[in-house]
Design a protein around this motif. Structure first.
Motif, PDB file in Angstrom:
ATOM      1  N   GLU A   1       0.672  -1.173  -0.103  1.00  0.00           N
ATOM      2  CA  GLU A   1       0.096   0.106   0.009  1.00  0.00           C
ATOM      3  C   GLU A   1       0.785   1.087   0.073  1.00  0.00           C
ATOM      4  O   GLU A   1       0.585   2.168  -0.890  1.00  0.00           O
ATOM      5  CB  GLU A   1      -0.915  -0.021   1.200  1.00  0.00           C
ATOM      6  N   ALA A   2       2.039   1.236   0.802  1.00  0.00           N
ATOM      7  CA  ALA A   2       2.691   2.555   0.855  1.00  0.00           C
ATOM      8  C   ALA A   2       3.309   2.669  -0.441  1.00  0.00           C
ATOM      9  O   ALA A   2       3.518   3.739  -0.829  1.00  0.00           O
ATOM     10  CB  ALA A   2       3.859   2.190   2.073  1.00  0.00           C
ATOM     11  N   ALA A   3       3.853   1.612  -1.168  1.00  0.00           N
ATOM     12  CA  ALA A   3       4.464   1.699  -2.383  1.00  0.00           C
ATOM     13  C   ALA A   3       3.630   2.173  -3.181  1.00  0.00           C
ATOM     14  O   ALA A   3       3.935   2.876  -4.278  1.00  0.00           O
ATOM     15  CB  ALA A   3       5.140   0.400  -2.681  1.00  0.00           C
ATOM     16  N   ALA A   4       2.367   1.768  -3.338  1.00  0.00           N
ATOM     17  CA  ALA A   4       1.391   2.320  -4.442  1.00  0.00           C
ATOM     18  C   ALA A   4       0.990   3.491  -4.217  1.00  0.00           C
ATOM     19  O   ALA A   4       0.738   4.208  -5.301  1.00  0.00           O
ATOM     20  CB  ALA A   4       0.216   1.416  -4.207  1.00  0.00           C
ATOM     21  N   HIS A   5       0.958   4.011  -2.872  1.00  0.00           N
ATOM     22  CA  HIS A   5       0.334   5.374  -2.833  1.00  0.00           C
ATOM     23  C   HIS A   5       1.677   6.543  -3.334  1.00  0.00           C
ATOM     24  O   HIS A   5       1.389   7.564  -3.777  1.00  0.00           O
ATOM     25  CB  HIS A   5       0.083   5.662  -1.189  1.00  0.00           C
ATOM     26  N   ALA A   6       2.805   6.085  -2.906  1.00  0.00           N
ATOM     27  CA  ALA A   6       3.995   6.849  -3.419  1.00  0.00           C
ATOM     28  C   ALA A   6       3.961   6.867  -5.124  1.00  0.00           C
ATOM     29  O   ALA A   6       4.268   7.985  -5.868  1.00  0.00           O
ATOM     30  CB  ALA A   6       5.318   6.409  -2.934  1.00  0.00           C
ATOM     31  N   LEU A   7       3.768   5.632  -5.485  1.00  0.00           N
ATOM     32  CA  LEU A   7       3.860   5.447  -7.082  1.00  0.00           C
ATOM     33  C   LEU A   7       2.841   6.263  -7.942  1.00  0.00           C
ATOM     34  O   LEU A   7       3.132   6.785  -8.848  1.00  0.00           O
ATOM     35  CB  LEU A   7       3.841   3.969  -7.291  1.00  0.00           C
ATOM     36  N   ASP A   8       1.628   6.347  -7.232  1.00  0.00           N
ATOM     37  CA  ASP A   8       0.399   6.950  -7.794  1.00  0.00           C
ATOM     38  C   ASP A   8       0.923   8.639  -8.314  1.00  0.00           C
ATOM     39  O   ASP A   8       0.534   9.069  -9.110  1.00  0.00           O
ATOM     40  CB  ASP A   8      -0.717   7.018  -6.976  1.00  0.00           C
ATOM     41  N   GLN A   9       1.755   8.967  -7.347  1.00  0.00           N
ATOM     42  CA  GLN A   9       2.285  10.396  -7.487  1.00  0.00           C
ATOM     43  C   GLN A   9       3.501  10.680  -8.401  1.00  0.00           C
ATOM     44  O   GLN A   9       3.840  11.820  -8.898  1.00  0.00           O
ATOM     45  CB  GLN A   9       2.688  11.020  -6.032  1.00  0.00           C
ATOM     46  N   LEU A  10       3.855   9.479  -8.832  1.00  0.00           N
ATOM     47  CA  LEU A  10       5.161   9.481  -9.756  1.00  0.00           C
ATOM     48  C   LEU A  10       4.726   8.818 -11.168  1.00  0.00           C
ATOM     49  O   LEU A  10       5.742   8.111 -11.792  1.00  0.00           O
ATOM     50  CB  LEU A  10       6.476   8.981  -9.242  1.00  0.00           C
ATOM     51  N   ALA A  11       3.579   8.680 -11.478  1.00  0.00           N
ATOM     52  CA  ALA A  11       2.870   8.076 -12.494  1.00  0.00           C
ATOM     53  C   ALA A  11       3.888   8.578 -14.010  1.00  0.00           C
ATOM     54  O   ALA A  11       4.014   9.733 -14.204  1.00  0.00           O
ATOM     55  CB  ALA A  11       1.377   8.514 -12.753  1.00  0.00           C
ATOM     56  N   GLY A  12       4.293   7.193 -14.533  1.00  0.00           N
ATOM     57  CA  GLY A  12       5.012   7.481 -15.870  1.00  0.00           C
ATOM     58  C   GLY A  12       6.572   7.695 -15.396  1.00  0.00           C
ATOM     59  O   GLY A  12       7.330   7.790 -16.595  1.00  0.00           O
ATOM     60  N   GLU A  13       6.998   7.978 -14.222  1.00  0.00           N
ATOM     61  CA  GLU A  13       8.375   8.430 -14.208  1.00  0.00           C
ATOM     62  C   GLU A  13       9.307   7.313 -14.034  1.00  0.00           C
ATOM     63  O   GLU A  13       8.776   6.266 -13.504  1.00  0.00           O
ATOM     64  CB  GLU A  13       8.592   9.361 -12.728  1.00  0.00           C
ATOM     65  N   THR A  14      10.638   7.295 -14.201  1.00  0.00           N
ATOM     66  CA  THR A  14      11.496   6.280 -14.053  1.00  0.00           C
ATOM     67  C   THR A  14      12.243   6.347 -12.668  1.00  0.00           C
ATOM     68  O   THR A  14      12.703   7.470 -12.401  1.00  0.00           O
ATOM     69  CB  THR A  14      12.682   6.235 -15.124  1.00  0.00           C
ATOM     70  N   LEU A  15      12.035   5.390 -11.928  1.00  0.00           N
ATOM     71  CA  LEU A  15      12.065   5.391 -10.424  1.00  0.00           C
ATOM     72  C   LEU A  15      14.030   5.336 -10.348  1.00  0.00           C
ATOM     73  O   LEU A  15      14.493   4.374 -11.094  1.00  0.00           O
ATOM     74  CB  LEU A  15      11.354   4.477  -9.713  1.00  0.00           C
ATOM     75  N   SER A  16      14.350   5.996  -9.322  1.00  0.00           N
ATOM     76  CA  SER A  16      15.788   5.863  -9.124  1.00  0.00           C
ATOM     77  C   SER A  16      16.249   5.506  -7.625  1.00  0.00           C
ATOM     78  O   SER A  16      17.189   4.587  -7.575  1.00  0.00           O
ATOM     79  CB  SER A  16      16.411   7.348  -9.285  1.00  0.00           C
ATOM     80  N   LEU A  17      15.257   5.677  -6.575  1.00  0.00           N
ATOM     81  CA  LEU A  17      15.752   5.341  -5.249  1.00  0.00           C
ATOM     82  C   LEU A  17      14.453   5.406  -4.538  1.00  0.00           C
ATOM     83  O   LEU A  17      13.664   6.027  -4.544  1.00  0.00           O
ATOM     84  CB  LEU A  17      16.613   6.275  -4.766  1.00  0.00           C
ATOM     85  N   ALA A  18      14.371   4.339  -3.535  1.00  0.00           N
ATOM     86  CA  ALA A  18      13.388   3.930  -2.518  1.00  0.00           C
ATOM     87  C   ALA A  18      14.196   4.130  -1.206  1.00  0.00           C
ATOM     88  O   ALA A  18      15.137   3.384  -0.931  1.00  0.00           O
ATOM     89  CB  ALA A  18      12.653   2.905  -2.790  1.00  0.00           C
ATOM     90  N   VAL A  19      13.470   4.754  -0.260  1.00  0.00           N
ATOM     91  CA  VAL A  19      13.788   4.708   1.275  1.00  0.00           C
ATOM     92  C   VAL A  19      12.501   3.912   2.102  1.00  0.00           C
ATOM     93  O   VAL A  19      11.676   4.739   1.937  1.00  0.00           O
ATOM     94  CB  VAL A  19      14.262   6.029   1.880  1.00  0.00           C
TER      95      VAL A  19
ATOM     96  N   GLY B   1      14.625  10.620 -11.453  1.00  0.00           N
ATOM     97  CA  GLY B   1      15.267  11.730 -12.045  1.00  0.00           C
ATOM     98  C   GLY B   1      16.695  12.130 -11.326  1.00  0.00           C
ATOM     99  O   GLY B   1      17.009  13.104 -11.568  1.00  0.00           O
ATOM    100  N   LEU B   2      17.151  11.097 -10.631  1.00  0.00           N
ATOM    101  CA  LEU B   2      18.508  11.345 -10.157  1.00  0.00           C
ATOM    102  C   LEU B   2      19.430  11.613 -11.136  1.00  0.00           C
ATOM    103  O   LEU B   2      19.462  11.140 -12.261  1.00  0.00           O
ATOM    104  CB  LEU B   2      18.824  10.389  -9.094  1.00  0.00           C
ATOM    105  N   PRO B   3      20.565  12.560 -11.130  1.00  0.00           N
ATOM    106  CA  PRO B   3      21.563  12.571 -12.014  1.00  0.00           C
ATOM    107  C   PRO B   3      22.436  11.616 -12.402  1.00  0.00           C
ATOM    108  O   PRO B   3      22.944  11.547 -13.391  1.00  0.00           O
ATOM    109  CB  PRO B   3      22.345  14.099 -11.591  1.00  0.00           C
ATOM    110  N   ALA B   4      22.635  10.522 -11.596  1.00  0.00           N
ATOM    111  CA  ALA B   4      23.363   9.473 -11.828  1.00  0.00           C
ATOM    112  C   ALA B   4      22.722   8.268 -10.941  1.00  0.00           C
ATOM    113  O   ALA B   4      22.123   8.387 -10.175  1.00  0.00           O
ATOM    114  CB  ALA B   4      24.759   9.677 -11.345  1.00  0.00           C
ATOM    115  N   ALA B   5      23.043   6.929 -11.398  1.00  0.00           N
ATOM    116  CA  ALA B   5      22.631   5.994 -10.708  1.00  0.00           C
ATOM    117  C   ALA B   5      23.003   6.012  -9.237  1.00  0.00           C
ATOM    118  O   ALA B   5      23.976   5.838  -8.717  1.00  0.00           O
ATOM    119  CB  ALA B   5      23.018   4.551 -11.403  1.00  0.00           C
ATOM    120  N   ALA B   6      21.897   5.498  -8.265  1.00  0.00           N
ATOM    121  CA  ALA B   6      22.350   5.331  -7.048  1.00  0.00           C
ATOM    122  C   ALA B   6      23.006   4.036  -6.634  1.00  0.00           C
ATOM    123  O   ALA B   6      22.457   3.086  -7.076  1.00  0.00           O
ATOM    124  CB  ALA B   6      20.911   5.416  -5.915  1.00  0.00           C
ATOM    125  N   GLU B   7      24.038   4.091  -5.797  1.00  0.00           N
ATOM    126  CA  GLU B   7      24.698   2.779  -5.534  1.00  0.00           C
ATOM    127  C   GLU B   7      24.555   2.377  -4.082  1.00  0.00           C
ATOM    128  O   GLU B   7      24.936   2.934  -2.888  1.00  0.00           O
ATOM    129  CB  GLU B   7      26.187   3.123  -5.697  1.00  0.00           C
TER     130      GLU B   7
END
Length: 385
Positions: free
Chosen positions: A19-37, A92-98
């Motif tokens: 549920e938490a993930a779905a609620h966050a994802l709804d706000q970034l519809a269509g975006e390429t995800l970079s990082l999750a905390v 949209g991070l400027p480089a891949a998160a490691e």
């Protein structure tokens, strides 16, 4: 760069993560995800793997870090007494998160920190979540300050455990119970804010006698005598603050002519020797260091946080995209007497930006250009669009 935060209070662990993930994802519809905390309250300690599985069921993200904590922050709420899962997502991070995991390998001569090599060429921004029992965070921070100046680390000590081996840290698709997890964010500008929860009383003194963490003289006299001098002239309202615990502040920048609130590294006073008047503090202190006694103060902490946020907002080159908050588990209702103080203040002064975080057993953030472990602070990693 865009950031979103999702929250769930579902009692079932996998459902809460999804549920938490779905609620966050709804706000970034269509975006390429970079990082999750991923941050969960300790109600899910024994089911941390299920929470993580629920997150990955709902979103595909290349890098994830997080932890189980005593309480969780999402938006303007600090959930201190209820099951909660918050997921902070960035695109949209400027480089891949490691992501990385650190462990301390004990040896006959001390120990080795293994799992990640911090880059000597660039001062990258890092998020770090550490188990206070198994990982010597002070050793890592000392190494970075001495050998890799410019490297910025923010985060906190995990506060959700019920003792050694009780920590739960998240890294990508794994749950680990020791060490530290972190993420390197190359090319990303994170703006660190460290707001103190203590204020100085009396006068600053030069340490004229010390052995390790034991201070034997302040300005040529025993620390207990200096403290009695201060107490005899304190007004009644400040005397009451002493009942909440006395701290010591170590000046970070010795070039300051008149250090004030925010210029100290706060450490607890661990004990006192009545016969000699010496005090033991939670840090090795060298002769010549400037220190000042401190008290926890809700009014001062509120003013300091507001001033720090206003200053940071005026200095930003653009609109804040979101933030992560690492707030001491001694703040919240315990300090302010009301719920949601730190989160609501950030929300009010920074225009309702996406915010997540947790209550920590120690907060990591830079002060006067040096990475440090703090107590009673609100440490904020602010990210700019």
């Amino acid at each position: 760069m865009r950031i979103a935060v999702g929250l769930s209070t579902a009692p079932e662990a996998r459902q809460a993560g999804a549920e938490a993930a779905a609620h966050a994802l709804d706000q970034l519809a269509g975006e390429t995800l970079s990082l999750a905390v991923l941050l969960t309250s300790r109600a899910y300690t024994d089911e941390a793997s299920a929470v993580l599985a629920g997150v990955h069921q709902s979103v595909r993200v290349p890098a994830l870090v997080g932890c189980v904590a005593q309480s969780v922050v999402a938006g303007r709420r600090e959930m201190e007494n209820e099951p909660s899962v918050a997921l902070w997502l960035a695109s949209g991070l400027p480089a891949a998160a490691e992501t990385f995991q650190l462990e301390c390998i004990r040896t006959t001569t001390g120990g080795l920190l293994a799992g990640h090599r911090f880059d000597q060429a660039v001062g990258d921004f890092h998020l770090l979540l550490s188990d206070p029992y198994s990982f010597p965070i002070d050793v890592l921070l000392e190494h970075l300050n001495a050998d890799l100046p410019g490297t910025v680390v923010m985060g906190g000590l995990v506060s959700g455990m019920q003792g050694p081996a009780g920590s739960r840290l998240f890294r990508d698709r794994e749950v680990v119970a020791s060490g530290a997890v972190g993420v390197r964010l190359p090319g990303l500008r994170g703006v660190p804010i460290v707001s103190q929860g203590c204020r100085p009383i009396g006068y600053p003194y030069i340490v004229t006698g010390a052995r390790g963490a034991l201070i034997t003289e302040l300005g040529g006299r025993p620390p207990s005598e200096r403290l009695r001098e201060i107490v005899t002239v304190l007004p009644p309202d400040q005397l009451e603050l002493l009942t909440h615990g006395l701290q010591i502040g170590i000046v970070v920048d010795e070039h300051l002519a008149a250090p004030g609130q925010g210029d100290f590294l706060i450490r607890g006073i661990l004990g006192a020797d009545p016969s000699s008047g010496a005090i033991e503090v939670g840090e090795v202190v060298e002769v010549g260091t400037t220190v000042q006694f401190q008290v926890r103060d809700a009014v001062g902490a509120d003013k300091d946080l507001r001033a720090a946020l206003v200053q940071a907002s005026s200095d930003l080159p653009g609109r804040p995209a979101g933030a992560l908050l690492f707030t001491c588990n001694g703040r919240g209702r315990r300090m302010f007497g009301v719920a949601d103080h730190d989160a609501a203040t950030i929300d009010d002064l920074l225009g309702g930006i996406p915010l997540a975080g947790f209550s920590a057993a120690g907060e990591i953030g830079p002060i006067a250009g040096r990475n440090a472990l703090h107590g009673f602070t609100a440490s904020i990693a602010l990210f700019v669009e």
